[in-house]
Design a protein around this motif. Structure first.
Motif, PDB file in Angstrom:
ATOM      1  N   PHE A   1       0.547  -1.241  -0.024  1.00  0.00           N
ATOM      2  CA  PHE A   1       0.187   0.137   0.101  1.00  0.00           C
ATOM      3  C   PHE A   1       0.919   1.206   0.048  1.00  0.00           C
ATOM      4  O   PHE A   1       0.680   2.218  -0.603  1.00  0.00           O
ATOM      5  CB  PHE A   1      -0.853   0.089   1.221  1.00  0.00           C
ATOM      6  CG  PHE A   1      -1.861   0.937   1.281  1.00  0.00           C
ATOM      7  CD1 PHE A   1      -2.809   0.794   0.364  1.00  0.00           C
ATOM      8  CD2 PHE A   1      -1.974   2.129   2.010  1.00  0.00           C
ATOM      9  CE1 PHE A   1      -4.045   1.801   0.060  1.00  0.00           C
ATOM     10  CE2 PHE A   1      -2.818   3.144   1.994  1.00  0.00           C
ATOM     11  CZ  PHE A   1      -3.870   3.047   1.175  1.00  0.00           C
ATOM     12  N   ASP A   2       2.101   1.208   0.830  1.00  0.00           N
ATOM     13  CA  ASP A   2       2.731   2.471   0.749  1.00  0.00           C
ATOM     14  C   ASP A   2       4.328   2.143   0.391  1.00  0.00           C
ATOM     15  O   ASP A   2       4.429   0.801   0.430  1.00  0.00           O
ATOM     16  CB  ASP A   2       2.493   3.349   1.997  1.00  0.00           C
ATOM     17  CG  ASP A   2       3.128   2.695   3.383  1.00  0.00           C
ATOM     18  OD1 ASP A   2       3.979   1.858   3.197  1.00  0.00           O
ATOM     19  OD2 ASP A   2       2.665   3.092   4.437  1.00  0.00           O
ATOM     20  N   SER A   3       5.059   3.102   0.387  1.00  0.00           N
ATOM     21  CA  SER A   3       6.381   2.598   0.142  1.00  0.00           C
ATOM     22  C   SER A   3       7.141   1.687   1.267  1.00  0.00           C
ATOM     23  O   SER A   3       7.967   0.736   0.772  1.00  0.00           O
ATOM     24  CB  SER A   3       7.221   3.945  -0.141  1.00  0.00           C
ATOM     25  OG  SER A   3       7.158   5.055   0.815  1.00  0.00           O
TER      26      SER A   3
ATOM     27  N   SER B   1      -7.116  -0.261  -5.418  1.00  0.00           N
ATOM     28  CA  SER B   1      -6.786   1.439  -5.037  1.00  0.00           C
ATOM     29  C   SER B   1      -5.376   1.515  -6.059  1.00  0.00           C
ATOM     30  O   SER B   1      -4.600   1.190  -6.328  1.00  0.00           O
ATOM     31  CB  SER B   1      -6.446   1.609  -3.546  1.00  0.00           C
ATOM     32  OG  SER B   1      -6.017   2.857  -3.515  1.00  0.00           O
TER      33      SER B   1
ATOM     34  N   ARG C   1      -3.767   3.849  -5.140  1.00  0.00           N
ATOM     35  CA  ARG C   1      -2.532   3.951  -4.328  1.00  0.00           C
ATOM     36  C   ARG C   1      -1.564   2.903  -4.096  1.00  0.00           C
ATOM     37  O   ARG C   1      -0.241   3.178  -3.604  1.00  0.00           O
ATOM     38  CB  ARG C   1      -3.115   4.317  -2.786  1.00  0.00           C
ATOM     39  CG  ARG C   1      -3.615   5.918  -2.782  1.00  0.00           C
ATOM     40  CD  ARG C   1      -3.969   6.326  -1.523  1.00  0.00           C
ATOM     41  NE  ARG C   1      -2.730   5.934  -0.480  1.00  0.00           N
ATOM     42  CZ  ARG C   1      -2.743   6.478   0.591  1.00  0.00           C
ATOM     43  NH1 ARG C   1      -3.972   6.770   1.373  1.00  0.00           N
ATOM     44  NH2 ARG C   1      -1.589   6.557   1.353  1.00  0.00           N
TER      45      ARG C   1
ATOM     46  N   ARG D   1       1.257   0.282  -4.417  1.00  0.00           N
ATOM     47  CA  ARG D   1       2.598   0.811  -4.914  1.00  0.00           C
ATOM     48  C   ARG D   1       3.316  -0.542  -5.713  1.00  0.00           C
ATOM     49  O   ARG D   1       4.504  -0.186  -5.793  1.00  0.00           O
ATOM     50  CB  ARG D   1       3.632   1.176  -3.908  1.00  0.00           C
ATOM     51  CG  ARG D   1       3.069   2.280  -3.033  1.00  0.00           C
ATOM     52  CD  ARG D   1       2.874   3.544  -3.912  1.00  0.00           C
ATOM     53  NE  ARG D   1       4.144   3.935  -4.288  1.00  0.00           N
ATOM     54  CZ  ARG D   1       4.716   4.873  -3.395  1.00  0.00           C
ATOM     55  NH1 ARG D   1       4.417   5.363  -2.458  1.00  0.00           N
ATOM     56  NH2 ARG D   1       5.926   5.275  -4.059  1.00  0.00           N
TER      57      ARG D   1
END
Ligand SMILES: Cc1cc2nc3c(=O)[nH]c(=O)nc-3n(C[C@H](O)[C@H](O)[C@H](O)COP(=O)(O)OP(=O)(O)OC[C@H]3O[C@@H](n4cnc5c(N)ncnc54)[C@H](O)[C@@H]3O)c2cc1C
Length: 378
Positions: A102-104, A140, A142, A144
């Protein structure tokens, strides 16, 4: 030696493990009785049904990954045979699993997971965010990046439990809806199984397969008592349109370091799980656990917010000190163990049944299962 009129084998516990052994043992010619006050409603009832030796590989030891891979390979035959034996399709789906970040920070963790897979020789493939959304259009924007894992599958665990009960019934497995209060014996051998109505069964062999409760059954000599502890898991069932599914395959995600999975069924159901908590035998559902799982699932697949919330449930996984199952013989004559399957009991059911039937026949355990006897705990 089998006393006349009684079963050869009494299985304590009718979850996926006890029921799989019962059916396979009856097929092999044993007379089998399963004792369980509420068969098929323990951990096996709420599980997501993932057959996930690869995506679980980062959290378990290499020997357990090998055990899972062997059992996964048995699944197509196991599913076909239980369907033929019962008329109920356990809905094996082999469309693979997508793991997304989901994020880095999640992306870095996923890159490490991929490295673990490569080191173990497991086949999984890195995908860009665009490639992830090509596979699952409702992810999503978003997200990654991701990893496609072709070898992680799923079954519908509730259909499977129905199929196992039916297959056992058709092989004359006797189902006693009674709790086992204690095993009887002199400490070196088991010679009776006492039920909660006072009746005593006298089988030649007892298989203890009582899931998270396996360490609690009375009368098990200390030398054979399995070190099993309950690990609470909370899980959610959503429902949506079968003809317009939100997902085409299982999606597992890391969302700011937390794990969530979404397992879509052909009937439109989506199973979202699961928490992991050591809280003794408490099996209530905590609001916070549900809120966190739903929040993370919606972050990864926003369309999940439109599905109907059908069920929130909690059950107890049978955990062991090394997360591996405990299979086969004990120092006590007439007592075998099939417990401690923790996060992977659905995956490991075919191999567990094969292993236990081998021991019942007086053969040795299959080679992959040899590292998973009680003996390893000393
Ligand atoms: C939220 C959650 C999600 C999961 N997801 C997955 C997954 O995706 N894939 C996977 O492979 N695994 C999964 N698991 C793990 C899996 O569910 C378990 O490993 C498996 O169900 C264990 O099966 P079992 O038959 O040993 O235990 P259970 O299904 O718990 O059955 C034990 C049975 O023993 C009976 N019993 C207890 N005491 C007695 C007694 N004294 N006398 C008679 N009967 C007794 C109980 O009534 C019960 O029916 C999940 C577990 C949870 C909680």
């Amino acid at each position: 030696v089998t006393p006349s009129g009684s079963a050869d084998v009494v299985i304590v516990g009718g979850g996926v493990i006890g029921l799989s052994i019962a059916w396979r043992a009856a097929e092999a010619g044993f007379r089998v009785t399963v004792c369980d006050p509420d068969p098929g409603r323990g951990a096996s009832w709420v599980a997501a049904g993932m057959l996930a030796p690869v995506t679980e590989a980062a959290v378990v030891e290499a020997a357990l990954t090998s055990l899972g891979l062997v059992s996964a390979r048995m699944w197509p035959t196991f599913a076909a045979e239980v369907e033929a034996a019962s008329g109920i399709d356990p809905c094996l789906r082999t469309d693979g699993t997508l793991v997304v970040a989901f994020d880095s920070d999640d992306r870095r963790a996923l890159e490490e997971l991929l490295a673990v897979h490569r080191a173990l020789g497991l086949s999984s493939e890195w995908l860009s965010p665009v490639e992830c959304r090509r596979l699952e259009p409702l992810l999503s924007p978003r997200v990654r990046g991701g990893v496609a894992v072709a070898g992680d599958w799923q079954v519908d665990n509730r259909a499977l439990l129905g199929a196992l009960v039916g297959a056992g019934h058709n092989r004359n497995v006797e189902m006693r809806r009674k709790a086992v209060v204690c095993l009887r014996g002199d400490g070196t051998r088991i010679d009776g199984v006492e039920l909660d109505d006072g009746e005593v069964l006298r089988p030649a062999v007892v298989v203890l397969a009582a899931g998270a409760w396996s360490g609690q059954v009375g009368g098990v000599p200390p030398s054979a008592r399995p070190p099993v502890r309950p690990v609470r898991g909370e899980i959610i069932r959503l429902s949506g349109p079968a003809d317009d599914p939100v997902l085409l395959r299982t999606v597992r995600a890391s969302v700011q370091g937390r794990s969530v999975y979404l397992v879509p069924r052909r009937n439109g159901e989506v199973v979202v799980g699961a928490s992991m908590q050591e809280a003794g035998f408490a099996s209530t559902v905590r609001a916070g656990a549900i809120s966190e799982l739903l929040g993370d699932a919606i972050a990864v697949v926003p369309a999940v917010a439109e599905l109907d919330l059908v069920e929130t449930t909690a059950r107890l996984r049978p955990g062991t000190p090394d997360n591996g199952p405990i299979l086969g013989p004990t120092p006590v004559d007439g007592l075998l163990l099939a417990t401690g399957h923790h996060r992977n009991g659905i995956l490991l059911a075919p191999l567990t049944a094969l292993a236990l039937v081998a021991v019942l026949r007086g053969e040795s355990l299959p080679v992959e299962a040899k590292a998973f006897t009680l003996e390893r705990f000393g």
